[in-house]
Design a protein around this motif. Structure first.
Motif, PDB file in Angstrom:
ATOM      1  N   THR A 180     -20.057 -31.576  46.635  1.00  0.00           N
ATOM      2  CA  THR A 180     -19.365 -31.755  45.354  1.00  0.00           C
ATOM      3  C   THR A 180     -17.984 -31.116  45.373  1.00  0.00           C
ATOM      4  O   THR A 180     -17.122 -31.480  44.593  1.00  0.00           O
ATOM      5  N   LEU A 187      -5.381 -21.219  38.744  1.00  0.00           N
ATOM      6  CA  LEU A 187      -6.584 -21.929  39.178  1.00  0.00           C
ATOM      7  C   LEU A 187      -7.087 -21.409  40.516  1.00  0.00           C
ATOM      8  O   LEU A 187      -8.288 -21.317  40.755  1.00  0.00           O
ATOM      9  N   THR A 193     -13.655 -23.392  46.889  1.00  0.00           N
ATOM     10  CA  THR A 193     -13.123 -24.267  45.839  1.00  0.00           C
ATOM     11  C   THR A 193     -11.657 -23.935  45.567  1.00  0.00           C
ATOM     12  O   THR A 193     -10.849 -24.806  45.290  1.00  0.00           O
ATOM     13  N   GLU A 194     -11.324 -22.652  45.680  1.00  0.00           N
ATOM     14  CA  GLU A 194      -9.969 -22.240  45.312  1.00  0.00           C
ATOM     15  C   GLU A 194      -8.911 -22.631  46.340  1.00  0.00           C
ATOM     16  O   GLU A 194      -7.782 -22.964  45.992  1.00  0.00           O
ATOM     17  N   ARG A 245      -8.642 -25.169  47.913  1.00  0.00           N
ATOM     18  CA  ARG A 245      -8.204 -26.557  47.757  1.00  0.00           C
ATOM     19  C   ARG A 245      -6.914 -26.644  46.966  1.00  0.00           C
ATOM     20  O   ARG A 245      -6.087 -27.513  47.199  1.00  0.00           O
ATOM     21  N   TYR A 246      -6.741 -25.708  46.013  1.00  0.00           N
ATOM     22  CA  TYR A 246      -5.497 -25.726  45.222  1.00  0.00           C
ATOM     23  C   TYR A 246      -4.305 -25.287  46.053  1.00  0.00           C
ATOM     24  O   TYR A 246      -3.163 -25.426  45.644  1.00  0.00           O
ATOM     25  N   ASN A 296     -13.246 -24.488  34.181  1.00  0.00           N
ATOM     26  CA  ASN A 296     -12.701 -25.410  35.174  1.00  0.00           C
ATOM     27  C   ASN A 296     -13.868 -26.023  35.951  1.00  0.00           C
ATOM     28  O   ASN A 296     -14.360 -25.439  36.907  1.00  0.00           O
ATOM     29  N   ASP A 352     -14.020 -28.203  37.979  1.00  0.00           N
ATOM     30  CA  ASP A 352     -13.704 -28.442  39.384  1.00  0.00           C
ATOM     31  C   ASP A 352     -14.180 -27.284  40.262  1.00  0.00           C
ATOM     32  O   ASP A 352     -14.429 -27.452  41.445  1.00  0.00           O
ATOM     33  N   LYS A 353     -14.291 -26.107  39.687  1.00  0.00           N
ATOM     34  CA  LYS A 353     -14.736 -24.949  40.463  1.00  0.00           C
ATOM     35  C   LYS A 353     -16.198 -24.602  40.223  1.00  0.00           C
ATOM     36  O   LYS A 353     -16.710 -23.673  40.843  1.00  0.00           O
TER      37      LYS A 353
END
Lengths: 1240, 490
Positions: free
Chosen positions: A289, B435, A268-269, A271-272, B12, B14-15
């Motif tokens: 997701t 983030l 997930t990280e 992606r940033y 968050n 999103d995570k």
């Protein structure tokens, strides 16, 4: 004030805090200490979970008043880098709920024995002079044997003692040794890395006994056979933090948040950081997701998608435009430039074998394992460095320098003959788009004509062949695809009918993938998982996917390449552990049996096999055998696979017969055995699995839930291995009768005399065992943990001592060893002369045994049986059963000046052995007086361990492992890198320890903090200077060869069996789809639907074993559940949470339905590990209890997985061998009419 | 201006990977006992879905939170008098079936079963009635869109007229972890007839005094988030305590500490207490979010710092406020949003809305999408996080997508001028660090140490941990005696 009146304080005045903000009524805030006291604790202990998830998370275990109250994750892993996320915290809800087991009502607190058996045993013990006789009186009496075997799983345990339970076990094992041979005793335990000392405890015991340990990685179908096929390596993958280095990620059949929970944050990280994520999954999965794009591919069709993406990349980045980065990589690190002979078959040309130096008349050593490329500089054929022939004859050339191995001149291999061709030839290629309509493809390749000893041959390059196979148009004519819209293999348009993915989506994704690789220097990553690995043709799917990362030069690059996360593991301190678990410190070889073959025969699944190889092999070939079991017989005969029990006679009996014939020297005995085999006086046990002398007799299971979680074809286990109630709905003869296996009308039932389970919970395996031994939980023992998901080693520590009568696995096996030795002494058991048949092993010279991949079967007279060459190697091992315990606890003298190693790199560890004498203390003769060393017990004069370092307790074993392994001892690492220099002719490799040669990671170090392992050449990547681990960087950067025949990554496999099965190159094969029942059940009016049956990983069990904690079960449906699409459910009148049955000929599941719009029509998901001991009612179809997630499955063995004796296609334990794949199944689903709990 | 400090959390989304580690570690610590089995101080829901307890967001049904009546705030459950009428019967009380009936299994059967004709099995048994039961609902029944029909009944979906959505090709889901919001305008405090609920002065943690609670249960319906639970064993209400025993030591809450998705941030906010009532009463509920930002004060503003110091906010709290990760997410970058601000309780747990996969038809034509091209409808997220204001959601999602474009260019060594101009030279990179890299020390910034005089601390040093009154005396003076609650003042 009493409570009632207190209630009327509604209108009471309130006090305000000074600010007026906080309004408090009577009593103030003193009460707040209530929750503070709850949070307080007395002790925190660093430990972890021995669970087969490979998470290897470091936890804090909190103890209060001597009770473990809860556990939270640690945050103190060494930093990755200031610019990256760290590994903290590692751990998931499943781990967080573990402490429940310690005090749970299903905790096994005492030894238990099946009631019927206990009664008979206690009576027989009184009647017979010793335990051996007592045991014999029970198992040789058919009525008695049946009485306790048929009671398996039906309750009725009685409490026992350690003394009794270990004596029964010892008696049964020794009786088997005496009567049938030691290779009828088996041990099963998976995934050593998750608690490696506990694994080693049992393996060491079994290996000293001469029993066989069963493999698990291939059996679980987690092994990707494509990995050894392509790289010659079992599985080497990036640690999860390396995902953060990726520029583009595809998660392909991998549900990262669920199956790699502690690692998911890197996904997930990143992606940033600007990384795009693609999810390839049939359902809208949890990993989806976190993705930018969802490719909702139809289940099992992934190979078609990958082939089409490959088509796009080859066309656009190789043929239409040349990408220098890709081409350079292809020349250096892949077999693209190597020359393949086209061979004539029925008037057509087909892809044959690599052109060898031997074919060209080269007489140098191992010239049959040296191959050619065309050098552009000299326009001549040259043998580049780094090939398997060099590995075993000219080590200075075993490296990937782009040099002519004969003169050291630099070379520039040509990828294609298109500019230097002599001719264009049509080559006929197999195609498998449709099961009922196998086809061939005629495609054109540029060829050269060569004059060889065997006359004129046509050769082309692997690259040219592959382009033809992918159908890329190069202007050579033939049946090719001029653009993406043509519906022929393997275009984007062609794939849509299989995958359901729109062609423009395929093209778009392929371009993004390749473009990113170019923009980032190869940082395109594919995280692959069980969703594509658990199929019968998983290796074919994998090769199509792996080609993408090879085409784009991503393998061996941080942030790029493949990342296979399916039950894989990395036991970091491998060498020391390997020595201890194999008992190599005392004896030359262990018996290590591949699990799938074992269970296939032991559970008689071969007797009802639904496969006919005629339907499955290449359209260009006819199968060698129609029944896959016959291929396994071939593999046993030729030394490809191990096969225990090996012969229909015991080792002792064979030695005795040889002696009768006047032969005592082992060399002569070996020849005797070969002759006996040839004359069929001696046969392989696998040729007659239902003969009682070939039954497996004892099975010890530890750290596993073999019976109700890992039993592919669960009901066959029930019937044949255990002899108890089973849910099989059909009992058909095989579709194709075997020709190499004896067919007996009566199948074996209840083959096992004794099933022993070490467990801390009474779940499936324990329920069906004869003896249950209470083992310590994960917070009650000392052990080591490592994984490939992170680069650290860290400990298990007891937060409290083992509860009740539990013991650690290490201590349990010492207890069993002691019982065996005691009984052996009692009955004066003589020293046993055992003969171990070893398969031809990868990374040993035996991988050269059968050159060219040409199959020559001595039983057909195609060659002579020669041990170690055309048949298994034979090794003599003597076993003194009175000394099992003495050997278990002492690190044996073979290591005093011996070598340990892995993957072909072994070094002398004499110094470390000496060091361990000081660190652990030595075994001393207690009768000589003086201070007792450590906790040495019962050391008598004549003990063989006297003078050896002690490993009597698990802590000492941990220290021994850490001391003898390169990943944890810099001195060993240094020696290993020096050895690697010697093996490759490369220089300056010892600097790869990164200055850590003087470092020794001890148990105390890892108690303080998880420690970063030291870089070692036994793995293919390195973590030097805190670099993130990713595989094959040693190959790409240091130029160490891949351990394949060409020394490069393989696109092309030229073994005969690969040609027979049409898998020389990546292709697409559809999934198997046998009818759920051979004869449909009579229709009783219930609406039914037939669906594909998949068993992905479970979110609410502790990985693949533990499906019983109330914390987890409460967070979902409280028991077994099966997911299906709402429209499918509607069709059969099923609504959410209805009870349903699902069945096929293999058995019946009774479960709750989960109805959802999230998964596509046509599938059911029954998540893995849904044991049958919790909330499972009966089924009307069997009248018995519903099954497990493995009830509807069965073993489908794939013959190409059995190949051996040929380069990377050689056996290794858990390394190569048929997978116990459990997809490719169909089931019938229907609503359950009534629920019967069968409580009688 | 009255300046207060509040410990606040940002999640968050999103995570969030929906793993429920937070729920388990929380449960093991706080509610793993009789009477509390059905309680999840922290739970995670799959959205769309009706949640736990069922339909908690449907305030037509539960009457939670505040409403405006003639421009004034009133509890949705009614006036004080009205509530007094309901002392013995409260129609908006969720029942056990709305949460779930907790269960265990007959595990003992497995070991102690007599010899039978069939394999023994552990059947579920109710922890309430102790009878055998069938499992029909649970605290996470809708996990990963299990059930489907309840997902369509999500009131947020119905509000945007998408109750028939969830077409397979464009289906979506995401996880929503929830705990007590430790609101600035807590409805539970106002609803409690016994005055048992209070918001702590020093850190804003909302607690129910277990000494004072009389079990009237008015707090249960009043909380619009349904985060107060009634313990049927002690007859008292309980709720998330924000792990104050940990906060007091500078440690993040267990749910935050153990969050393996690393999606939780904890830190200090300074706010103006005087304005809270006004913003809770903001006329247009879509303006509440903006007004909430106004209440949160800039800890870098010297005037604010001076004033806060004068009002008794300790130095270490002021320092923590400056370094607060939640301040950056909420106020500086404005990418974290309050959950259902329209309930008017001014919640202090905030959420960064999630990105989601590109819609089916557009996936082959874009690299990174625009907000509207992602699956989770902007309107749906607006229902959850901006009282229906889609502009806010679009702005946040576009920021996140810009962050990714910026970082991709930066990682590949390409020019980022376009973004530097739009966001300034540092904002996106700083956002990326927090983030993406998200080091432990950056996720959590919590002041440690008791806020007390040196003398008090010295006394505590000697008696800390003693649970009876023998050592500290039983003066009852709040906090200073070292005396535990419970028996002391009965």
């Amino acid at each position: 004030m009493n409570t009632f009146f207190k209630k009327f304080s509604y209108l009471a005045p309130k006090n305000k805090s000074e600010s007026g903000h906080q309004a408090i009524y009577e009593g103030g805030r003193d009460w707040e200490s209530m929750y503070r006291n709850r949070w307080s604790y007395d002790k925190v202990v660093r430990s972890t979970h021995g669970v087969n998830c490979t998470g290897s998370c470091s936890w804090n275990v909190f103890v209060k008043n001597g009770i473990v109250t809860w556990e939270n994750q640690n945050h103190d892993y060494p930093e990755t880098s200031p610019d990256m996320p760290d590994f903290e915290p590692r751990g998931c809800p499943r781990g967080a709920s573990f402490s429940w087991y310690m005090y749970s009502p299903l905790r096994v607190k005492y030894p238990y024995v099946r009631g019927e058996l206990a009664d008979m045993w206690r009576a027989a013990k009184k009647e017979y002079p010793n335990a051996l006789e007592a045991w014999k009186s029970i198992v040789t009496d058919p009525e008695k044997a049946k009485r306790y075997k048929s009671a398996r799983g039906m309750g009725g345990f009685v409490r026992s003692t350690w003394e009794e339970a270990s004596e029964i076990t010892a008696a049964s094992m020794l009786y088997t040794v005496q009567t049938y041979g030691p290779d009828r005793n088996f041990g099963f335990s998976p995934i050593p890395a998750m608690s490696m000392i506990s694994y080693a405890a049992g393996a060491r015991f079994m290996n000293l006994m001469g029993g066989a340990c069963l493999s698990f990685y291939d059996w679980y179908a987690d092994l990707p056979p494509a990995s050894p096929q392509v790289w010659g390596d079992q599985t080497d993958v990036p640690e999860s933090s390396d995902w953060y280095n990726a520029g583009y990620i595809m998660t392909w059949g991998s549900n990262v948040p669920q199956t790699r929970t502690p690692d998911a944050h890197f996904l997930t990280e990143v992606r940033y950081k600007g990384t795009k994520v693609i999810s390839v999954s049939p359902d809208y999965a949890e990993s989806t997701t976190a993705a930018d794009t969802w490719l909702n591919v139809k289940a099992g069709s992934d190979g078609a998608l990958a082939m089409a993406m490959g088509h796009v990349i080859l066309k656009e980045y190789y043929v239409d435009n040349t990408t220098p980065m890709f081409v350079d990589y292809a020349k250096r690190y892949t077999d693209f430039p190597f020359l393949v002979q086209l061979e004539e078959q029925d008037g057509k040309l087909v892809a044959g074998h690599f052109l060898t130096a031997k074919t060209m008349g080269d007489k140098s050593a191992h010239s049959e394992f040296k191959y050619y490329v065309l050098d552009e500089t000299t326009d001549s054929l040259v043998i580049p460095n780094g090939q398997m022939g060099h590995r075993w004859s000219d080590k200075s050339k075993w490296n990937l320098k782009l040099e002519n191995s004969e003169n050291g001149a630099p070379i520039n291999p040509v990828l294609s003959f298109i500019d230097s061709k002599d001719e264009i030839k049509a080559v006929t290629l197999p195609f498998f788009g449709h099961l009922d309509d196998k086809q061939t493809l005629d495609r054109h390749v540029p060829v050269k004509r060569l004059h060889t000893r065997e006359g004129v041959v046509y050769v082309t390059t692997v690259y040219d062949l592959l382009l033809a196979n992918y159908g890329v148009d190069r202007g050579l004519g033939g049946a090719v695809n001029t653009d993406y819209t043509s519906d022929t293999p393997f275009t984007p348009t062609w794939q849509e009918k299989y995958t359901g993915i729109a062609p423009d989506m395929v093209i778009h994704t392929a371009r993004e993938f390749a473009d990113n690789a170019i923009a980032t220097g190869g940082r395109s990553l594919i995280i692959m998982g069980g969703g594509i690995n658990h199929w019968f043709h998983a290796d074919v799917i994998y090769r199509a996917v792996l080609n993408l990362v090879l085409f784009c030069a991503c393998e061996g690059k941080n942030g790029g390449g493949w990342a296979h996360y399916v039950g894989q593991e990395k036991l970091r301190p491998a060498e020391g552990w390997g020595a201890i678990m194999s008992a190599k410190d005392w004896q030359p070889v262990p018996r290590l049996q591949n699990g799938t073959s074992f269970f296939y025969f032991a559970t008689d699944q071969w007797r009802t096999d639904e496969m006919d190889t005629d339907d499955l092999v290449s359209p260009l070939a006819s199968p060698r055998y129609r029944h896959v079991g016959d291929y396994n017989v071939l593999a046993a005969r030729l030394g490809w696979l191990p096969s225990y029990p090996t012969f229909n006679k015991s080792g002792a009996a064979i030695f005795e017969e040889a002696k009768q014939a006047g032969l005592t020297e082992f060399g002569d005995v070996k020849t005797f055995v070969a002759e006996q085999l040839k004359k069929k006086e001696l046969s392989f046990a696998v040729e007659d699995p239902d003969a009682p002398e070939n039954f497996p007799r004892n099975l010890i299971v530890w750290r596993a839930n073999l019976i109700t979680s890992s039993s592919k074809g669960h009901e066959y286990f029930m019937k044949h291995l255990l002899g108890t109630k089973n849910g099989l709905l059909e009992n058909n003869e095989p579709v194709a009768k075997p020709t190499e296996i004896k067919w007996r009308e009566q199948a074996g039932e209840g083959k096992l005399d004794l099933l022993v389970d070490l467990d801390f919970r009474m779940a499936g395996s324990a329920l069906y065992s004869d003896i249950v031994l209470p083992t310590a939980t994960w917070y009650e023992k000392t052990d080591l943990s490592s994984t490939d998901m992170h680069p650290f080693v860290h400990p298990f520590q007891p937060a409290v001592d083992p509860g009740w009568e539990a013991k650690t696995d290490w201590d349990i096996f010492l207890t069993l060893g002691k019982a065996v030795s005691k009984l052996a002494k009692e009955v004066n058991m003589p020293v046993y002369r055992d003969m171990v048949a070893m398969p031809l092993q990868h990374d040993s010279e035996a991988e050269l045994a059968q050159p060219g991949g040409v199959v020559k079967d001595w039983s057909r007279g195609e060659c002579e049986p020669i041990p170690g060459k055309t048949m298994p190697q034979l090794v003599e091992v003597t076993r003194d059963y009175t000394r099992i315990f003495e050997k278990q606890r002492a690190l044996g003298p073979n290591l005093a000046n011996g070598a340990v190693g892995a993957h072909g790199i072994a070094v002398n560890i004499g110094e470390q052995y000496e060091e361990l004498k000081a660190r652990n203390g030595v075994i001393r003769d207690a009768s000589l007086g003086g201070v007792k060393a450590g906790n040495m017990t019962e050391v008598a004069t004549g003990d063989v361990g006297i003078g050896c370092p002690s490993i009597e307790d698990a802590y000492q074993a941990c220290q021994a492992v850490l001391t003898m392994s390169s990943a944890t001892n810099g001195a060993v690492a240094h020696k290993s890198w020096a050895k690697a220099e010697e093996l490759t002719g490369l220089t300056d490799l010892t600097k790869m320890t990164g200055g850590r040669s003087g470092e020794h990671i001890t148990f105390e170090d890892i108690v303080a903090q998880p420690r970063l392992v030291i870089s070692t050449p036994i793995f293919t990547g390195n973590g030097k200077d805190n670099r993130r681990y990713t595989p094959f960087t040693n190959n790409v950067e240091l130029l160490m060869p891949f351990r394949t025949i060409t020394g490069r990554q393989s696109y092309f496999l030229d073994h005969d069996m690969m040609a027979e099965w049409g898998e020389q190159m990546a292709t697409y094969k559809p999934i198997l789809a046998y009818a759920p029942m051979r004869e449909a059940l009579p229709n009783d009016g219930t609406r039914e639907i037939t669906l594909k049956y998949l068993t992905p990983h479970n979110k609410w069990s502790i990985h693949s074993m533990y499906f019983d904690t109330p914390q987890m079960l409460t967070l979902f449906r409280g028991g077994q559940s099966v997911w299906l699409n709402e429209d499918d459910a509607n069709e059969i009148g099923v609504t959410d949470n209805d009870w349903i049955e699902l069945y096929n000929s293999n058995g019946v599941v009774a479960s709750r339905a989960v109805v959802t719009p999230r998964i596509p029509r046509g599938l059911v998901y029954m998540h893995h590990a849904q044991d049958r001991h919790i909330n499972v009612p009966g089924t009307s179809l069997t009248g018995g209890r519903g099954g497990t997630h493995n009830t509807p499955t069965r073993i489908h063995m794939k013959p190409t997985h059995m190949i051996g004796g040929y380069g990377q296609l050689s056996y290794g334990f858990n390394y190569y061998g048929p997978t116990g794949n459990q997809r490719d199944m169909l089931v019938v689903v229907r609503k359950m009419k009534e629920v019967d709990w069968l409580e009688d | 201006m009255k300046i207060k400090a509040q410990i606040s959390m940002v999640m968050n989304l999103d995570k969030c990977i929906g793993c429920h580690t937070c729920s388990i570690t929380c449960k093991n610590t706080w509610t793993n006992r009789e009477g509390a089995e059905y309680m999840y101080f922290n739970n995670v829901e799959t959205k769309p879905g009706i949640g736990y307890p069922k339909h908690w967001e449907d305030q037509n049904r539960w009457k939670g939170g505040w409403v405006l009546k003639n421009g004034k705030l009133e509890l949705a459950t009614g006036s004080k008098g009205n509530r007094l009428m309901k002392l013995f019967f409260h129609p908006e009380q969720p029942e056990l079936k709305d949460y779930f009936e907790p269960w265990t299994y007959d595990y003992e059967t497995l070991i102690h079963s007599k010899r039978k004709n069939n394999q023994p099995v552990a059947r579920p048994r109710s922890l309430i009635t102790k009878e055998k039961m069938e499992i029909e609902w649970g605290p996470n029944w809708e996990d990963d869109l299990a059930g489907g029909s309840t997902a369509r009944a999500d009131v947020n979906l119905q509000n945007i007229g998408q109750n028939i959505a969830l077409d397979f090709h464009d289906i979506f889901m995401k996880y929503l972890p929830r705990l007590c919001n430790h609101c600035l305008n807590p409805a539970c405090v106002a609803a409690c007839p016994s005055g048992a609920i209070y918001k702590r002065d020093e850190d804003g943690v909302v607690l129910i005094s277990q000494d004072v609670c009389r079990g009237w249960r008015h707090c249960v319906p009043a909380c619009p988030y349904k985060k107060i639970y009634y313990n049927w064993q002690t007859n008292k209400a309980e709720k998330c305590v924000f792990c104050y025993p940990r906060l007091e030591n500078g440690l993040p809450q267990i749910c935050a500490d153990t969050c393996v998705g690393r999606m939780r941030y904890v830190g200090v906010l300074l706010y103006d207490l005087d304005k809270v009532a006004d913003i809770a009463a903001t006329e247009n509920s879509q303006d509440i979010y903006g007004n909430m930002l106004d209440v949160i004060l800039d800890p870098h503003d010297p005037d604010i710092v001076k004033m806060a110091r004068e009002q008794g906010i300790p130095e270490n709290w002021l320092k923590a406020a400056k370094e607060s990760p939640v301040y950056r997410l909420i106020k500086e970058w404005q990418i974290a949003l309050p959950l259902h601000a329209e309930y008017r309780t001014v919640p202090m747990v905030w959420y960064v809305p999630p990105m989601s996969p590109i819609l089916h038809k557009q996936a082959s034509s874009v690299h990174f999408p625009e907000a509207e091209a992602m699956r989770i409808p902007v309107a749906y997220l607006a229902q959850l996080l901006s009282a229906g204001n889609e502009v806010v959601i679009r702005r946040v999602l576009d920021t996140l997508l810009d962050l990714r474009r910026y970082m991709q260019q930066r990682t590949r060594g390409e020019a980022t001028t376009e973004f530097d101009e739009k966001y300034g030279p540092h904002a996106l990179y700083d956002m990326y660090r927090l983030l993406g890299v998200a080091k432990y020390k950056d996720r959590f910034r919590i002041p440690a140490g008791m806020n007390a005089s040196q003398e008090e601390k010295r006394l505590h040093q000697g008696v800390g941990g003693f649970s009876d009154c023998a050592f500290g005396g039983c003066s009852g003076s709040a906090g200073a005696s070292g005396c535990s609650g419970g028996g002391c003042h009965e």
